[in-house]
Design a protein around this motif. Sequence first.
Motif, PDB file in Angstrom:
ATOM      1  N   VAL A 188      21.643 -48.379  21.394  1.00  0.00           N
ATOM      2  CA  VAL A 188      21.163 -48.210  20.018  1.00  0.00           C
ATOM      3  C   VAL A 188      20.764 -46.759  19.758  1.00  0.00           C
ATOM      4  N   LEU A 189      20.043 -46.141  20.695  1.00  0.00           N
ATOM      5  CA  LEU A 189      19.605 -44.754  20.508  1.00  0.00           C
ATOM      6  C   LEU A 189      20.778 -43.779  20.504  1.00  0.00           C
TER       7      LEU A 189
ATOM      8  N   SER B 207      23.678 -44.381  19.175  1.00  0.00           N
ATOM      9  CA  SER B 207      24.577 -44.746  18.082  1.00  0.00           C
ATOM     10  C   SER B 207      24.505 -43.712  16.957  1.00  0.00           C
TER      11      SER B 207
ATOM     12  N   THR C 297      22.274 -44.956  14.097  1.00  0.00           N
ATOM     13  CA  THR C 297      20.850 -44.755  14.342  1.00  0.00           C
ATOM     14  C   THR C 297      20.445 -43.326  14.040  1.00  0.00           C
TER      15      THR C 297
ATOM     16  N   ALA D 153      17.750 -42.161  11.242  1.00  0.00           N
ATOM     17  CA  ALA D 153      16.622 -41.299  11.607  1.00  0.00           C
ATOM     18  C   ALA D 153      16.617 -40.032  10.754  1.00  0.00           C
TER      19      ALA D 153
ATOM     20  N   PHE E 196      18.056 -38.450  19.577  1.00  0.00           N
ATOM     21  CA  PHE E 196      19.261 -39.223  19.307  1.00  0.00           C
ATOM     22  C   PHE E 196      20.521 -38.456  19.678  1.00  0.00           C
TER      23      PHE E 196
END
Length: 130
Positions: free
Chosen positions: A22-23, A25, A28, A32, A67
């Motif tokens: 998820v981080l 992606s 994401t 953010a 990220f």
Amino acid sequence: MKRTYTKVEKFFEKITYLITAVLGSSITFFLALVMVVFWFFNRQYSQHDTNEVIRDLIHGITFLSLFVIQKEFSRFSGSLHLKVNELVASTETASNSVINVESKTEIEIHELQKEYAELVEKIEKPEDKL
């Protein structure tokens, strides 16, 4: 007790894999980014001095860097695993137990490490001279 520990360990590894995915992606990252831009402009309309604005910018950039770094690490790690898997698969004498080792649990990896440490000890052990 060991069975419970193994189940907890496997669950934790699944969670960390999910969080890492998820981080790393792109979606994401963009969420953010939108959040940081919204936060920054929301803070801009209130009375703040220059130091607070700079601090907010640094915090936002640092947050977004998480990220970006995770995305790059995931890409690099995946390509490295593919290269190693190809080398192992193309070598006839190599053990196929290490192919896709990244998908094994930490306990399984430690067991493989012990096996290879024992193998190294056997190889390094000087044979008795006659």
